[in-house]
Design a protein around this motif. Structure first.
Motif, mmCIF file in Angstrom:
data_model
loop_
_atom_site.group_PDB
_atom_site.id
_atom_site.type_symbol
_atom_site.label_atom_id
_atom_site.label_comp_id
_atom_site.label_asym_id
_atom_site.label_seq_id
_atom_site.Cartn_x
_atom_site.Cartn_y
_atom_site.Cartn_z
ATOM 1 N N GLN A 1 0.801 -1.179 -0.197
ATOM 2 C CA GLN A 1 0.011 0.008 -0.155
ATOM 3 C C GLN A 1 0.790 1.098 -0.098
ATOM 4 O O GLN A 1 1.759 1.245 0.757
ATOM 5 C CB GLN A 1 -1.001 0.037 1.162
ATOM 6 N N THR B 1 -1.190 13.573 -2.288
ATOM 7 C CA THR B 1 -2.232 14.336 -1.939
ATOM 8 C C THR B 1 -2.748 13.339 -0.555
ATOM 9 O O THR B 1 -3.865 13.561 -0.049
ATOM 10 C CB THR B 1 -3.434 13.979 -2.987
ATOM 11 N N GLY B 2 -2.041 12.272 -0.283
ATOM 12 C CA GLY B 2 -2.468 11.370 0.794
ATOM 13 C C GLY B 2 -3.323 10.407 0.307
ATOM 14 O O GLY B 2 -3.928 9.530 1.401
ATOM 15 N N GLN B 3 -3.783 10.106 -0.756
ATOM 16 C CA GLN B 3 -4.336 9.032 -1.138
ATOM 17 C C GLN B 3 -3.911 7.538 -1.066
ATOM 18 O O GLN B 3 -2.589 7.646 -1.559
ATOM 19 C CB GLN B 3 -5.072 8.999 -2.748
ATOM 20 N N ARG B 4 -4.237 6.760 -0.540
ATOM 21 C CA ARG B 4 -3.924 5.438 -0.393
ATOM 22 C C ARG B 4 -4.019 4.660 -1.792
ATOM 23 O O ARG B 4 -5.194 4.808 -2.354
ATOM 24 C CB ARG B 4 -4.230 4.811 0.835
ATOM 25 N N HIS B 5 -2.998 4.063 -2.128
ATOM 26 C CA HIS B 5 -3.200 3.043 -3.180
ATOM 27 C C HIS B 5 -2.631 1.778 -3.167
ATOM 28 O O HIS B 5 -1.630 1.586 -2.524
ATOM 29 C CB HIS B 5 -2.393 3.573 -4.686
ATOM 30 N N ASN B 6 -3.463 0.706 -3.406
ATOM 31 C CA ASN B 6 -3.121 -0.798 -3.163
ATOM 32 C C ASN B 6 -2.538 -1.196 -4.587
ATOM 33 O O ASN B 6 -3.250 -1.192 -5.622
ATOM 34 C CB ASN B 6 -4.263 -1.378 -2.749
ATOM 35 N N TYR C 1 1.067 5.660 -0.895
ATOM 36 C CA TYR C 1 0.229 6.737 -0.667
ATOM 37 C C TYR C 1 0.849 7.929 -1.425
ATOM 38 O O TYR C 1 2.059 8.094 -1.904
ATOM 39 C CB TYR C 1 0.442 7.439 0.954
ATOM 40 N N ASP C 2 -0.041 8.638 -2.389
ATOM 41 C CA ASP C 2 0.418 9.532 -3.418
ATOM 42 C C ASP C 2 0.661 10.792 -2.664
ATOM 43 O O ASP C 2 0.511 10.984 -1.583
ATOM 44 C CB ASP C 2 -0.494 9.607 -4.593
#
Length: 105
Positions: A84, A89-94, A86-87
Motif C-alpha cells: 500500500q 495528496t495522501g490517497q492510499r493506493h493498493n 500513498y500519493d
C-alpha cells in the motif's frame, strides 16, 4: 569401522549440510553398496547405527529449517503483493504485484 566407510559417511553428512538432497542420496546409495560388499562386524554396526541416527537428526533439522525459510518467503511475497502506497495528496493506493512463487520439490 573401515576408513572407506567413514569417508562415505562424512560425504553424506557434508551433502546434507550443503542442502544437496540428490547428492546425499547418491552418497547413501554408494555407502549401502560398499557396506554390502564389505559387511560389518558387531562393533562397527553399533558405530554405524549411531552415526546414521546422527545423520537422520541432521536431515530432519535441515528439513525443518528449510520449511521455516519457505514459510517466511511466502509471507514476504504475500505482503509484497499487497503493498500500500500513498500519493502526494495522501490517497492510499493498493498496488498488487504479480510475483509468482517458485516451487521446488
Amino acid at each position: 569401522m573401515k576408513p572407506k566407510h567413514r569417508q562415505l559417511l562424512d560425504g553424506v553428512e557434508q551433502a546434507i549440510i550443503q542442502g544437496n538432497g540428490a547428492l546425499a542420496l547418491d552418497r547413501i546409495e554408494a555407502l549401502a553398496r560398499q557396506l554390502e560388499r564389505d559387511g560389518l562386524d558387531d562393533a562397527s554396526k553399533a558405530k554405524m547405527e549411531k552415526t546414521l541416527q546422527h545423520l537422520l537428526r541432521l536431515a530432519k533439522d535441515s528439513a525443518r529449517g528449510t520449511q521455516r525459510a519457505i514459510d517466511q518467503i511466502r509471507d514476504i511475497v504475500k505482503n509484497a503483493r499487497s503493498l500500500q502506497t500513498y500519493d502526494q495528496t495522501g490517497q492510499r493506493h493498493n498496488t498488487p504485484t504479480q510475483a509468482i512463487l517458485a516451487q521446488r520439490f
